[in-house]
Design a protein around this motif. Structure first.
Motif: not given
Ligand code: ATP
Ligand code: MG
Lengths: 310, 392
Positions: A84, A87, A175, A178-179, A224, A227-228, A231
């Protein structure tokens, strides 16, 4: 007599409701149900027997007394927290870099970071297999630099941080785009004149980032992160490949989600009842952590005090 | 404070030339205005001066020192943006304090300066609010306060009043001018509204399609527009532009539709002669027209037919048609209320008439004088005209 026709919105809504029902609610109820039965080895008939909280008791017993399962818990915590951080912070840094470099170069730069996400899991796993295994690229480089004297099996022998670092690294790489993409578009969405005003007011890059860009993209940061978090709690595709091919030691490469998968389908005994209990626990913990993160990051404040649109 | 000079400044965006060879000097401590229609390059010019854009060519000097390559934070300018660009996540106080905060000034000093500038602009009641909680006029003041709080040597204002209603605009216009006088800051004020420029500025630079059309005092720009663009842009409504022919027997005279004849005196007559023009554009202001039922002695009189009468309250705006169809506007007393279709005379004092070369669009008075006495051959005349064009 003409048949009464459903209006279009009702049609779409019912379709959406149907999809949610089929793909979210029903599996959730099935999982919860299965966790209260003794079902194993796909013996569906057992789904009609009830054992109460038996599976949950077993699960907590394992967590407390089975060193492998408690390792899985530790791995999960380290993996989720570490990945996390990679990311979110990595995504922020990449977005900043993409924002600062020249427009034309920026597109290529951003696409580059999407490669790990777009590469099939098996291919990507294979790549890192060849990188990390004892005769792989990493050891070759380290040997050449005389940093080590003989090959090291980083994922198997250097416990616990060897495998932990590898799974954080690989999943972080997957990942981070995405961010990046969300922060980048958020930075782009701040009106140019705001940046210009800050520059005229004497702002340096540091002031721009910390006093203008980050405060104005708070919402994106919260989104983010949560969400991360969710996930990462549930992802296991890359971990599965790494564990399966022996790149990392089994229990130090296994997070809770992969443990659920292994228990249900992977091991000699397919204990779907225990796996269901573990999955239910994951959902509960996920919801709890998600809400906690929202609260910690001041999501309600954000909703409460509606700020002017940019 | 500071004197700003632009030398041969160009700005390109890709293939598009937004600012073209601008040479300008904004005097120290004066209130100058850049005036031009929408899209003429005003904001671009201002951003060049602020350092937000770098010139594609040419240089920008502050007190004679080349600052073309200096970033905005090294130029000590205050800029009020067209849309104010207040920081939406900061309170009014934090917005105004921002330039001082990032400079790392002591908290007490920041507080003092913010309060003092807020008091001066009458926004000290609003310091705790967020930008979206205050009106457009108040936002404008906050933006101005933020620009002034760092005590800049140069204040740049990009159409700061365009989002405000007419009354507030008039009020702030006066305040702004007084403030500038009092602080003595060199100020460059960008606007598309000529009445603002005429009312406030010591110096006006008219810009069109990225090129400076004229630089001068409000009086200059209003009374002696250098070219047809300026004549047709300045004024409410702008000057009448009427095509006319030139006769030469014996002295050059301009013949206008509707029976008007204007024989200019020296030096205009010899210039007209020297240029060898067959046709000119005659310009005169609607407010300089005396509308009457008869031609007037010593005036140039054009017979015209009334087309529309608009009542503006303090005055009437009458649109007439000359016999050849060209339109002429006249501002008259509200007591004079002709009816459409009436025949009337448009009387203009000769001294109020300006002549323009239809090809170069330049004011003939402004074209370099040619030796007057000797008759000029046609070839010579066209040669001179080409030279004048190139010079433009
Ligand atoms: N960054 C840019 N890229 C490309 N073209 C630009 C850019 N900025 C301005 N232009 C163009 O340059 C011209 C001048 O723009 P500018 O913003 O300076 O006009 P302006 O006089 O301030 O107009 P307005 O009164 O509408 O604000 C316009 O045609 C505009 O489209
Ligand atoms: Mg503009």
């Amino acid at each position: 007599m003409p048949r009464p026709r459903l209006p279009a919105p009702a049609l779409f809504l019912s379709l959406a409701a149907f999809l949610v029902l089929v793909f979210y609610i029903v599996p959730l109820i099935l999982t919860l149900w299965a966790s209260l039965t003794p079902v194993r080895n796909w013996n569906v008939a057992q789904l009609r027997q009830f054992v109460g909280a038996e599976n949950y008791k077993r699960l907590f017993h394992l967590i407390r007394f089975d060193p492998d399962v408690s390792t899985v818990v530790k791995t999960t915590i380290v993996f989720v927290a570490g990945t996390l951080a990679v990311n979110v912070l990595g995504g922020l840094l990449l977005a900043l870099a993409a924002f600062i470099i020249e427009e034309r170069a920026s597109l290529g730069f951003r696409l580059l970071w999407f490669l790990p996400r777009m590469t099939p899991v098996a291919v990507f796993g294979l790549l890192w297999y060849y990188f990390f295994y004892p005769q792989g690229t990493l050891n070759a480089i380290l040997l050449r630099l005389h940093l080590i004297s003989h090959p090291v099996n980083w994922g198997q022998d250097v416990l616990p941080w060897g495998p932990w670092s590898i799974i954080i690294f690989v999943n972080g790489l997957v990942g981070v785009s995405y961010g990046m993409i969300i922060f980048y578009s958020a930075f782009k969405a701040i009106p140019k004149d705001i940046y210009r005003a800050a520059l005229v007011d004497g702002a340096r890059l540091r002031d721009l980032v910390f006093r203008i860009m980050l405060p104005l993209t708070r919402w994106h940061l919260i989104f983010v992160t949560v969400w991360q978090l969710l996930s990462l709690l549930t992802t296991y595709a890359h971990l599965f490949v790494l564990v399966e091919w022996g790149v990392v030691e089994k229990w130090h490469g296994m997070t809770w989600a992969l443990y659920v998968f292994e228990t249900a389908f992977g091991s000699a005994v397919n204990d779907q009842a225990l796996a269901s209990a573990a999955a239910t626990l994951l959902v509960v913990v996920g919801i709890g952590l998600g809400l906690l993160t929202l609260r910690l990051m001041g999501f309600e404040r954000e909703l409460g005090a509606v700020r002017g649109e940019l | 404070m500071v004197e700003v000079e632009l030398r041969g400044v160009w700005k390109r965006f890709g293939d598009f030339v937004a600012v073209k060879n601008v040479n300008l000097r904004f005097p120290d401590g004066k209130f100058s205005s850049i005036l031009g229609p929408s899209g003429s390059g005003k904001t671009t010019l201002l951003y060049l001066i602020a350092g937000i854009y770098k010139p594609s060519r040419g240089e920008i000097l502050f007190d004679g020192e080349d600052v073309s390559q200096l970033p905005p934070n090294k130029r000590n300018v205050g800029l009020v943006f067209q849309n104010y660009a207040l920081y939406p996540h900061m309170t009014v106080y934090e917005n105004i304090a921002f330039p001082l905060t990032i400079k790392g000034l002591p908290r007490g000093e920041i507080e003092e300066r913010v309060h003092s500038v807020a008091r001066m602009l009458h926004i000290d009641e609003l310091l705790d609010r967020y930008p979206h909680q205050i009106s457009g006029g108040q936002q404008q003041r906050v933006a101005l306060a933020r620009a002034l709080v760092k005590e800049p040597a140069l204040l740049l204002l990009d159409e700061p009043l365009s989002n405000l209603d007419a009354l507030v605009r008039l009020e702030i216009r006066g305040e702004l001018k007084r403030l500038q006088r009092r602080l003595g800051i060199t100020t460059i004020y960008v606007t598309h509204d000529q009445s603002e420029a005429l009312a406030m500025a010591d110096l006006i630079a008219v810009i069109h399609r990225g090129e400076i059309q004229q630089v001068g005092s409000p009086e200059d720009v209003y009374r002696r527009p250098r070219n047809l663009f300026v004549a047709g842009f300045i004024g409410m409504p702008p000057a009448n532009l009427v095509k006319a022919t030139v006769t030469r027997a014996p002295a050059p005279c301009v013949v206008i539709a509707g029976g008007g004849e204007y024989c200019p005196g020296e030096p205009l007559a010899s210039k007209l002669e020297a240029l060898g023009l067959e046709a000119v554009v005659v310009a005169f202001r609607p407010e300089d027209v005396v509308l009457g039922e008869h031609p007037m002695e010593d005036y140039v009189s054009l017979e015209a037919e009334v087309y529309v009468v608009e009542t503006l309250g303090r005055e009437n705006l009458v649109t007439l048609r000359l016999p050849d169809g060209q339109a002429v506007k006249a501002i008259t007393s509200p007591l004079l209320n002709p009816r459409p279709g009436d025949k009337m005379y448009v009387n203009v004092e000769p001294s109020k008439i300006l002549l323009y070369d239809p090809e170069t669009e330049l004011n003939i008075e402004a074209i370099e004088a040619a030796p007057a006495a000797r008759p000029v051959s046609l070839a010579e005349a066209s040669e001179r005209r080409r030279a004048a064009q190139e010079e433009d």
